[in-house]
Write a protein that holds these residues in place. Structure first.
Motif, PDB file in Angstrom:
ATOM      1  N   GLY A   1       0.668  -1.195  -0.035  1.00  0.00           N
ATOM      2  CA  GLY A   1       0.102   0.080  -0.010  1.00  0.00           C
ATOM      3  C   GLY A   1       0.627   1.106  -0.011  1.00  0.00           C
ATOM      4  N   PRO A   2       0.080   2.302  -0.335  1.00  0.00           N
ATOM      5  CA  PRO A   2       0.971   3.537  -0.446  1.00  0.00           C
ATOM      6  C   PRO A   2       1.744   3.833   0.928  1.00  0.00           C
ATOM      7  CG  PRO A   2      -1.057   3.992  -1.270  1.00  0.00           C
ATOM      8  CD  PRO A   2      -1.062   2.716  -0.814  1.00  0.00           C
ATOM      9  N   ASN A   3       2.530   4.797   0.749  1.00  0.00           N
ATOM     10  CA  ASN A   3       3.064   5.266   2.164  1.00  0.00           C
ATOM     11  C   ASN A   3       2.095   5.874   3.095  1.00  0.00           C
ATOM     12  OD1 ASN A   3       5.587   6.003   0.420  1.00  0.00           O
ATOM     13  ND2 ASN A   3       6.090   5.041   2.204  1.00  0.00           N
ATOM     14  N   GLY A   4       1.804   5.568   4.308  1.00  0.00           N
ATOM     15  CA  GLY A   4       0.897   6.272   5.253  1.00  0.00           C
ATOM     16  C   GLY A   4      -0.421   5.496   5.275  1.00  0.00           C
TER      17      GLY A   4
ATOM     18  N   ALA B   1      -4.164   3.245  -7.477  1.00  0.00           N
ATOM     19  CA  ALA B   1      -3.823   3.785  -5.876  1.00  0.00           C
ATOM     20  C   ALA B   1      -2.432   3.625  -5.903  1.00  0.00           C
ATOM     21  CB  ALA B   1      -4.493   3.099  -5.120  1.00  0.00           C
ATOM     22  N   TYR B   2      -1.721   2.600  -6.301  1.00  0.00           N
ATOM     23  CA  TYR B   2      -0.416   2.089  -5.917  1.00  0.00           C
ATOM     24  C   TYR B   2       0.611   1.905  -6.800  1.00  0.00           C
ATOM     25  CZ  TYR B   2       2.702  -0.394  -2.668  1.00  0.00           C
ATOM     26  OH  TYR B   2       3.929  -0.773  -2.231  1.00  0.00           O
ATOM     27  N   LEU B   3       0.261   0.632  -7.765  1.00  0.00           N
ATOM     28  CA  LEU B   3       1.102   0.124  -8.518  1.00  0.00           C
ATOM     29  C   LEU B   3       1.623   1.110  -9.630  1.00  0.00           C
ATOM     30  CD1 LEU B   3       0.135  -3.601  -8.839  1.00  0.00           C
ATOM     31  CD2 LEU B   3       2.141  -2.620  -7.586  1.00  0.00           C
TER      32      LEU B   3
ATOM     33  N   HIS C   1       7.848  -2.899  -0.286  1.00  0.00           N
ATOM     34  CA  HIS C   1       7.642  -1.971  -1.563  1.00  0.00           C
ATOM     35  C   HIS C   1       8.279  -2.755  -2.665  1.00  0.00           C
ATOM     36  CE1 HIS C   1       5.473   1.072   0.829  1.00  0.00           C
ATOM     37  NE2 HIS C   1       6.493   1.239   1.448  1.00  0.00           N
TER      38      HIS C   1
END
Ligand SMILES: Nc1ncnc2c1ncn2[C@@H]1O[C@H](COP(=O)(O)OP(=O)(O)OP(=O)(O)O)[C@@H](O)[C@H]1O
Ligand SMILES: Nc1ncnc2c1ncn2[C@@H]1O[C@H](COP(=O)(O)OP(=O)(O)OP(=O)(O)O)[C@@H](O)[C@H]1O
Ligand SMILES: [Mg+2]
Ligand SMILES: [Mg+2]
Lengths: 364, 287, 235, 330, 254
Positions: E34-37, E245-247, E207
């Motif tokens: 998942g993204p940071n945070g 959202a992420y990749l 990550h």
């Protein structure tokens, strides 16, 4: 020429250093005078040396110092100017065969039967009756206690309270304060003033005592002060800016106000040696104690036998020439406490007035 | 009622002085991240410096205060350079011991220079003001006013000026501050200087109603520690608020509870509060 | 524009750099590759003055940097965005960025303009500008760190592992942003473990091992090098 | 092995000391130093090994001492029984203090305990009916004779204190080198990791704290029987500072360091007596210099050097990746 | 083996982990990305007991463990590593590891003072366990080195060994390959597979997509504290929400 060493273990650094140094000053002044004309004891000539060690007011350090003084310096007498140190020293001084010159007014110092202790200051209880007499009649029967909270002040107030009540007075507030530690006395003083006393019982070290008196005046107190003997009226006056603030105060006459010739001569000598500073009673009494100890050695004919020296101490005080006895020590009581005819001082119209404790007693 | 007001004024006096000392301590804490025990000795040094200037050199009160502030600022900066700077990467225990070393040095130094006597500092403001039954010596009024002005100035300085922000930045990350071009050494010195000035001014304000002696810093510094812990270490508003809390607690405690146990009050308060709120009363927020 | 000549650095008895030679011309994007502990950060520390080089010389725009204070070096226009970010965690994002422009504090208009640019670059920071920097996530903090460095108006920017611990999407954006900053005229030195992405935007690169430069070449040369592929790029 | 020889030699030296020492003064200094060494070794357990700097340590020493003082003087309890209780009472109070204070971390813990220490001091000073207040406790008896040994004699006293010091060191050695000691060290290295390793933080910190103040209490008990007078100042924080200094000078978190510091520093201060007023003018900077230039203390510095050497002998330095074959050198 | 039901964590106004329900099978490798945070580390903190839950339930092997402290969780068999591990630099690697098995021992102060048999046995067991763990992560040869002297990758492996010494059944790894170069990353991935073979259930935050996609049996994707996807690497990689959202597009093609 051999050396007689007299030991000192007391505070020379930290908060109580001032006090410790006054004591030491008196001792050294006496030693210097004695050395001006070497003493002869048992056919030998001696000079006197004071060996001073710092104990930071810490009893266990006093214990160590006592050992060191006796064993490394062969002192026959050691002066300790605080009660904790005295009690710690009493655990070993008889075994070490060393005379303990205890500069503490606590009666316990001599009441526990230590055979080699001499208590240098007089028993404070002798002051109580004249102090009460001087203030109660003039100012009133209600007293508030606002003295310091250390051992000596506690002992004082414990003896004072029943005496005041016995004389028909009333204790309207009892509020000891930490004179050495408190940042501010205002709250404590206003608390006792609130009880509307006629007389305020105060005392600890001179300077904070003066502050307490000053703040009492600022808060509107108009009555008298009873000042316990640890605080010196002359030193207090320096803080309050004169005797006016202290009007009605009763205490022990400071050396500078003692007008008996021996005392005056001593004060003059001391001022000359110390840039015009006035001697305190610590200086005078411990000065006397050193002179008396050497005199006792002469009488006993020995510089090392503590038992023999102790046996002559009473005589030594009695026979001490007046110039060496500015504090008017008259001798020792049965337990080894000194007997002194002090002057009770009171501040009247901004001036010190004195009256002998026992007016019929003869000076030297 | 008058007595109550009297205690309020006492609380403000005490609280004001405590605040000034605690603020210096809390600023330095931000830089050192350790309690600086020597801060009480700086306070003491401030009083002696002013005393010397007044008694020996005949300065007037305000000049002497300025002189003392400069002298103590110098002393404080010197301590930073010679002692704390070399120790900046050491564990906090080492700072504490080093600061005790400085404390011993300064206290015994003062004693060696000026003797162990109590000294009295004169004040030009010796009149006594009365408001009804409440009496207030002018010097005490001066303390209250001056302390609050100083606190306000400091707060404005930290919040509104960029130099003030550098102090806060340094406190939060020394390397980070260096990397944006803040001269870390200069800020550290500046912080120590400010702390020194605050301590000196507190001492000179307070000394005339008290005494000057070599161990006069002890109790003030212990209280200041209580205050900065209560206020959340390093927090300026926290230090101010808890300085007042302790001032009032002592003044009212001494009056309504017992003078005998007055000195315990601050400590008991701290123990009680930290037991319930381990992070202190005022958590540190964002600047 | 930036030249390191035989730079050495020691931590106590341990020598981390042994005579490192590096140079970067104006407008270049130079990558430093190396394993953990190879000495990449140490090189940056020596340049930005956080650690004093024990030997050699570092010249920037004709000026010798060894012996200058970190704050002076920032004023010279060499700005270091460190590994581990070193933000002011209790201060707001805005205050962090403002302090980034500390050395240009006299030119508040310029700083304001730059701030707007930074917010344009990292819109999320605008959203979070009043939050304490310490409460942001790792990637956001990295953005603050880069933004703060940009506020120093660098002529040359030192970026130490900006992709460390960031999401792939963010890493990609990060490299795009770095490339953009570089294109806008700032010389960039980039230390990276993520060799592939870094080389892709680089003009030249150095490979460091145990405190020594062991390899130097253009992007193509290094991307084509078998050993580099194996050690730093992976499959 | 080496260590064993070292410790035996040290013990032999301790046993021989009265024969080397010129007089009882030296014995007194040494005995007092030993008493403080016991307390210091205790402080080292919570501070050096567990990482919590307790500033109330001298307060707990006073608790132990007053336990003996009050029981022997006011209740005529024999010294040895009172002495046995001194450590226990200190640890008991330590339990409650620890329960509250150990929830705090780093300086918060230190300052909290500093306040606790101050409260202890003030309570001793004010609670007249129990502690005799500022007047102190006078006339504490010397330990009663055991097997005909008279403990009011300096030499027997010395051996008594030495015995307890040796015992303390031995027990401390066992603790520190056992699983328990490793548990404490793990806590010092980091609360989170320690907890993730299944270590119950509160229970272990509390245990370390109680053990630590147990030693302080015991030292206090010995102090009472040795000095035979007690005043409130025994609890003052300055004594904790002294002990911290001993610990730091010798080497915090080592076995021999605090011992060395506690034994050598009193001799140094005795030697500095001649400086009188200027004693602390010299001593303060000395302390600062020591902390700056010898941060791990004498023993700590020495041990680190030795360990590094030993570790280097066991394994060759690591071989690092070398990718420079056949590549153009820069 | 691990069942989470609407697990939630709030910090003041911020909901860092929001109503996540998920299950992990025994003996699998599960990745959390998942993204940071996004709340990944917080999620781990909740499972390991390092932080109390605001809401929800955690069940391990049928046992409700909601609300247990971190040390209690460790005893139950939840081991974890941190993003950065502090070791005692002045002690040898082996000495650092011995305490890892402490939670499986029972000797107390009395055993220590009297030097009982139990203590000696347990100390030997801890030492054995430490060696075993060190051997498992392939560092048997450095046991005598000072922890302060070893390399970054070796530190990561020592951190694994420390967690392994606690005898876990579930292991939480927070960015195990963070700051490690590609070659060494491959080595760490092999090690994680080896752990799985030995019967451990593994959850990891990472990550490095190449590593994750090859390694994980199941991937959980978080965004703003919420679960946005869950499934096999192939499923996740094809999920448009995750790509968005992420990749990003790079990793989307298979
Ligand atoms: N403060 C320090 N004290 C002692 N040694 C250090 C210090 N900082 C770095 N080192 C050592 O110097 C060497 C080079 O470290 P450096 O941080 O420059 O490497 P790096 O290439 O940036 O590695 P990484 O990829 O981990 O950031 C390493 O062996 C490291 O252990
Ligand atoms: N102790 C805390 N107090 C307040 N907020 C916190 C706390 N810990 C985490 N947060 C917030 O919770 C959110 C999730 O943080 P978390 O560390 O779990 O993210 P993450 O997914 O691990 O990110 P990264 O990949 O950058 O490590 C973030 O916004 C963070 O700021
Ligand atoms: Mg690096
Ligand atoms: Mg995370």
């Amino acid at each position: 020429q051999d050396t007689i060493k007299i030991g000192y273990s007391g505070p020379l650094s930290g908060g109580a250093a001032l006090y410790g140094k006054s004591v030491l000053n008196g001792m050294q002044m006496a030693a210097a005078e004695i050395n001006a004309a070497p003493v002869e004891i048992g056919g030998k000539r001696y000079k006197v040396e004071i060996v001073a060690l710092d104990d930071k007011y810490n009893p266990s350090e006093t214990g160590i110092n006592l050992q060191r003084l006796v064993q490394q310096h062969q002192t026959a007498a050691v002066l300790v100017p605080h009660s904790g140190g005295v009690f710690a020293a009493q655990a070993t001084n008889e075994k070490l065969k060393v005379l303990l010159l205890a500069y503490t007014s606590l009666p316990a110092a001599t009441e526990r039967g230590n055979k080699l202790t001499v208590r240098i200051p007089p028993d404070f209880t002798t002051y109580i009756a004249p102090f009460i007499k001087a203030s109660m009649s003039k100012y009133g029967k209600n007293v508030a206690l606002a003295q310091a909270d250390h051992d000596y002040a506690k002992a004082w107030s414990a003896a004072f309270k029943p005496a005041w009540e016995a004389a028909g007075g009333k204790v309207v507030a009892d509020n000891p304060m930490s004179y050495n530690k408190a940042a501010d006395f205002y709250s404590g003083v206003s608390r006792v003033i609130q009880a509307k006393p006629d007389v305020l019982f105060i005392g600890g070290a001179s300077e904070p005592t003066a502050l307490v008196a000053k703040q009492a005046r600022e808060l509107g107190f108009k009555g008298a002060f009873i000042v316990l003997d640890q605080a010196k009226l002359d030193e207090m006056a320096k803080i309050t800016g004169g005797y006016n603030t202290l009007e009605g105060a009763v205490g022990v006459m400071p050396m500078s106000g003692d007008d008996r010739p021996d005392a005056v001569a001593f004060t003059t000598r001391y001022r000359k040696l110390n840039e015009g500073k006035d001697p305190s009673s610590e200086v005078a009494l411990n000065y006397t104690a050193v002179h008396a100890t050497i005199a006792a050695m002469k009488l006993a004919g020995t510089v090392s036998d503590a038992i023999a020296i102790r046996a002559q101490m009473d005589q030594a005080f009695r026979k001490l020439p007046g110039q060496y006895n500015p504090a008017s020590v008259e001798g020792l009581d049965a337990k080894g406490g000194s007997i002194v005819n002090a002057i009770v001082a009171s501040v009247e119209n901004g001036k010190l007035k004195g009256q002998l404790l026992r007016s019929n007693a003869a000076g030297q | 009622m008058e007595l109550f007001l009297q205690q309020v004024l006492n609380g403000l006096t005490l609280g004001g002085v405590y605040c000034l000392v605690a603020l210096g301590l809390t600023l330095v804490y931000g830089i050192l991240h350790v309690p600086n025990f020597a801060h009480g000795a700086f306070y003491m040094a401030g009083a002696y410096a002013a005393f010397f200037l007044i008694e020996r050199l005949g300065f007037n009160y305000w000049l002497a205060m300025a002189g003392a502030a400069v002298a103590v600022a110098l002393l404080s900066v010197l301590a930073e350079r010679l002692v704390f700077h070399p120790l900046r990467n050491a564990p906090y225990l080492h700072h504490m011991i080093a600061s005790i070393g400085i404390l011993l040095f300064l206290e015994s130094g003062a004693q060696a220079l000026w003797g162990a006597d109590f000294h009295r500092m004169a004040t030009p403001y010796s009149q006594i003001l009365s408001f009804g039954d409440v009496t207030l010596p002018a010097q005490r009024l001066l303390i209250i006013v001056a302390a609050f002005v100083l606190v306000l100035l400091l707060q404005l300085f930290l919040k509104k000026t960029i130099t003030g922000a550098t102090i806060v930045a340094m406190a939060q990350n020394r390397d980070g501050a260096a990397l944006v071009g803040i001269d870390a050494n200069r800020v550290a010195m500046l912080t120590f200087a400010i702390a020194g000035v605050l301590a000196a001014m507190a001492a000179v304000l307070y000394a005339p109603i008290n005494l000057v002696y070599s161990s006069m810093g002890h109790l003030v510094i212990t209280k200041a520690f209580v205050i900065i812990v209560l206020g959340g270490m390093g927090s300026v508003p926290g230090a101010i608020a808890s300085g007042l809390i302790i001032g009032f607690a002592e003044s009212f405690g001494a009056f309504y509870i017992s003078t005998d146990y007055k000195d315990i009050i601050a400590f008991v308060l701290l123990v009680a509060i930290l037991s319930l709120r381990p992070e202190g009363l005022f958590r540190k927020g964002a600047y | 524009m930036l030249t390191l000549d035989k730079v050495s650095l020691s931590y106590g008895s341990f020598q981390a750099l042994h005579g490192v030679d590096i140079h970067a011309d104006e407008g270049e994007l130079v990558v430093l590759l190396g394993a953990n502990g190879a000495g990449k950060s140490s090189i940056f520390h020596a340049m930005s003055g956080l650690r004093r080089a024990s030997g050699g010389s570092i010249r920037f725009g004709g000026r010798e940097l060894v012996g200058r204070k970190p704050s002076q070096i920032v004023e010279d226009g060499l700005v270091h965005c460190p590994e581990g970010r070193k933000l002011f965690p209790g201060m707001s994002v805005l205050k962090n960025l403002t302090l980034g422009g500390y050395v240009h504090r006299r030119d508040s208009k310029g700083s304001q303009r730059l701030l707007d640019e930074v917010f344009a670059l990292f819109p999320i920071l605008h959203e979070k500008k009043d939050c304490p920097a310490g409460s942001l996530s790792g990637g956001q903090q990295q953005m603050v760190a880069i933004g703060r460095a940009l506020m120093g108006r660098p002529k040359a920017l030192l970026l130490d592992e900006p992709s460390l611990g960031l999401a792939p999407l963010v890493v990609k954006q990060m490299f795009e942003i770095i490339a953009r900053i570089n294109k806008a005229g700032t010389t960039v030195l980039l230390a990276e473990q993520n060799a592939y992405a870094a080389l892709n935007i680089a003009s030249r690169a150095y490979v460091i091992e145990q405190g020594r430069i062991v390899l130097e070449g253009s992007r193509e040369e290094l991307l084509g090098n078998e050993q580099v592929r194996k050690a730093y790029i992976g499959a | 092995m080496n260590a064993k020889i070292g410790w035996s030699a040290l013990l032999a030296l301790g046993l021989a000391f009265p024969f080397i020492a010129g007089n009882d003064y030296h014995l007194t200094v040494m005995s007092t130093a030993y008493i403080y060494a016991i307390a210091t070794v205790g402080l080292n357990l919570i501070t050096g090994y567990t990482g919590q700097f307790n500033l109330a340590h001298s307060g707990f020493m006073a608790v132990g001492a007053y336990t003996v003082g009050i029981l022997t003087v006011d209740y005529q309890v024999p010294f040895w029984i009172a002495f046995a209780l001194s450590g226990v009472v200190a640890a008991g109070i330590g339990f409650f203090v620890g329960l509250v204070s150990l929830r705090l971390k780093t300086h918060f813990f230190s300052i909290f305990t500093m306040c606790v220490g101050y409260i202890m001091f003030l309570l001793i000073e004010k609670w007249d009916s129990l502690t005799h207040g500022t007047g102190g406790i006078v006339g504490i008896p010397a330990p009663e004779s055991v097997f005909g040994l008279d403990f009011s004699e300096p030499r027997t006293q010395y051996y008594l204190v030495l015995l307890f010091l040796a015992l303390s060191m031995w027990i401390m050695h066992r603790i520190v080198n056992s699983l328990l000691g490793r548990t404490f060290v793990a806590i010092r290295n980091g609360d989170d990791l320690a907890q993730a390793l299944g270590i119950n933080l509160m229970r272990n910190k509390l245990l370390a704290f109680m053990l630590s103040v147990f030693f302080a209490g015991l030292a206090g008990g010995l102090y009472a029987g040795y000095v035979r007078f007690l005043g409130p100042e025994l609890a003052s924080v300055e004594h904790t500072f002294d002990m911290t200094m001993y610990m730091l000078i010798g080497g915090i978190g080592t076995m021999a360091g605090p011992l060395l510091g506690a034994i050598s520093m009193p001799w140094l201060t005795q030697q500095l007596q001649f400086l009188q007023d200027y004693r602390f003018v010299v001593f303060g900077p000395l302390l600062v210099a020591l902390v700056i230039f010898l941060p791990h203390g004498i023993v700590g510095t020495w041990m680190a050097r030795r360990k590094r050497k030993a570790a280097q002998q066991v394994t060759a330095p690591p071989v690092r990746l070398a990718a420079n074959k056949g590549v153009r050198r820069a | 083996m691990l069942e989470l039901t609407s697990v939630t964590k709030r910090f003041g106004g911020l909901t860092a982990v929001n109503g996540i329900s998920v299950g992990f099978e025994r003996g699998t490798i599960n990745a959390i990305i998942g993204p940071n945070g996004a709340g990944k580390t917080t999620f781990f903190n909740l499972i390991s007991g390092a932080m109390p839950l605001s809401e929800g339930r955690i069940v391990i092997d049928g046992r409700d463990v909601t609300g247990l402290r971190a040390d209690q969780m460790a005893r139950i068999g939840v081991g974890r590593t941190f993003q950065s591990t502090t070791l005692f630099d002045n002690a040898s690697v082996l000495d650092n590891l011995i305490v890892g098995h402490r939670l499986r021992t029972r000797s107390n102060l009395l055993d220590v003072v009297f030097g009982t048999r139990r203590l000696r046995d347990e100390e030997a067991a801890c030492r054995r366990k430490a060696r075993e763990a060190l051997d498992f992560v392939g560092l048997a040869h450095i046991e005598a080195r000072l922890a302060g002297d070893i390399s970054q990758e070796e530190r990561k492996r020592v951190a694994f060994a420390l967690a392994l010494a606690t005898d876990p059944t579930l292991l939480l790894l927070d960015e195990p390959a963070g700051g490690v170069n590609p070659e060494e990353t491959v080595g760490l991935a092999d090690l994680i597979r080896k752990m799985k073979r030995s019967g451990l259930t593994i959850c990891l935050i990472e990550h490095k997509m190449d590593m994750i996609m090859n390694l994980a049996d199941k991937i959980l994707v978080l965004n703003y504290g919420e679960k946005i996807a869950e499934g096999t690497p192939a499923e996740v990689r094809a999920n448009p929400v995750v790509i968005e959202a992420y990749l990003g597009s790079d990793h989307a093609h298979s």
